[in-house]
Design a protein around this motif. Structure first.
Motif, short mmCIF file in Angstrom:
data_model
loop_
_atom_site.label_atom_id
_atom_site.label_comp_id
_atom_site.label_asym_id
_atom_site.label_seq_id
_atom_site.Cartn_x
_atom_site.Cartn_y
_atom_site.Cartn_z
N ASP A 1 0.85 -1.18 0.00
CA ASP A 1 0.00 0.00 0.00
C ASP A 1 0.90 1.25 0.00
O ASP A 1 1.91 1.27 0.70
CB ASP A 1 -0.88 -0.04 1.26
CG ASP A 1 -1.88 1.08 1.30
OD1 ASP A 1 -1.50 2.20 1.71
OD2 ASP A 1 -3.03 0.83 0.93
N SER B 1 0.56 4.04 1.48
CA SER B 1 0.70 4.62 2.82
C SER B 1 1.72 3.82 3.64
O SER B 1 2.42 4.39 4.48
CB SER B 1 -0.64 4.68 3.53
OG SER B 1 -1.14 3.38 3.79
N TRP B 2 1.80 2.52 3.41
CA TRP B 2 2.80 1.71 4.11
C TRP B 2 4.19 2.08 3.63
O TRP B 2 5.12 2.18 4.42
CB TRP B 2 2.57 0.22 3.89
CG TRP B 2 1.25 -0.30 4.33
CD1 TRP B 2 0.33 0.33 5.14
CD2 TRP B 2 0.66 -1.54 3.95
NE1 TRP B 2 -0.78 -0.46 5.30
CE2 TRP B 2 -0.61 -1.61 4.57
CE3 TRP B 2 1.08 -2.58 3.15
CZ2 TRP B 2 -1.45 -2.70 4.42
CZ3 TRP B 2 0.24 -3.67 2.99
CH2 TRP B 2 -1.00 -3.73 3.63
N ASP C 1 5.16 4.93 2.45
CA ASP C 1 5.47 6.23 3.03
C ASP C 1 5.92 6.09 4.48
O ASP C 1 6.91 6.69 4.89
CB ASP C 1 4.25 7.15 2.93
CG ASP C 1 4.54 8.54 3.43
OD1 ASP C 1 5.50 9.17 2.94
OD2 ASP C 1 3.80 9.01 4.33
N PRO D 1 0.43 -1.12 9.68
CA PRO D 1 1.02 0.05 10.33
C PRO D 1 1.47 -0.21 11.77
O PRO D 1 2.55 0.23 12.18
CB PRO D 1 -0.08 1.11 10.27
CG PRO D 1 -0.89 0.72 9.07
CD PRO D 1 -0.88 -0.78 9.08
#
Length: 91
Positions: free
Chosen positions: A13, A15-16, A18, A75
């Protein structure tokens, strides 16, 4: 610092990615002796609902430091693994 990200049984993903890049940059600033960081994200299928595991392998001059954590979501597993690696780097 060289950063390598690998996944098993899951897609990476954005966001992961990042979160990984920000955490790695922070550690690299604090511990410039860290030469390479290998990150592996794994989705475990052995649990009924699944589990997320993160393995970190940091190469510093003269040593290789591992950190691995398993949590309910990626996360949380990333934050726990990076916290464990920071403790190892501090030693």
């Amino acid at each position: 610092m060289d950063l390598e990200i690998q996944t098993r049984r899951t897609e990476l993903d954005p966001s992961w990615r990042d979160l990984i890049e920000r955490s790695a940059a922070r550690l690299s600033e604090r511990y410039p002796e860290m030469l390479r960081l290998h990150v592996t994200l794994r989705h475990g299928t052995h649990h009924r609902l699944g589990s997320e595991a993160v393995s970190l392998l940091a190469n510093v001059e003269g040593a290789t430091l591992p950190a691995e954590k398993e949590e309910a979501d990626v996360p949380a597993a990333l934050r726990a693994a990076f916290a464990a690696l920071e403790i190892e780097l501090g030693r």
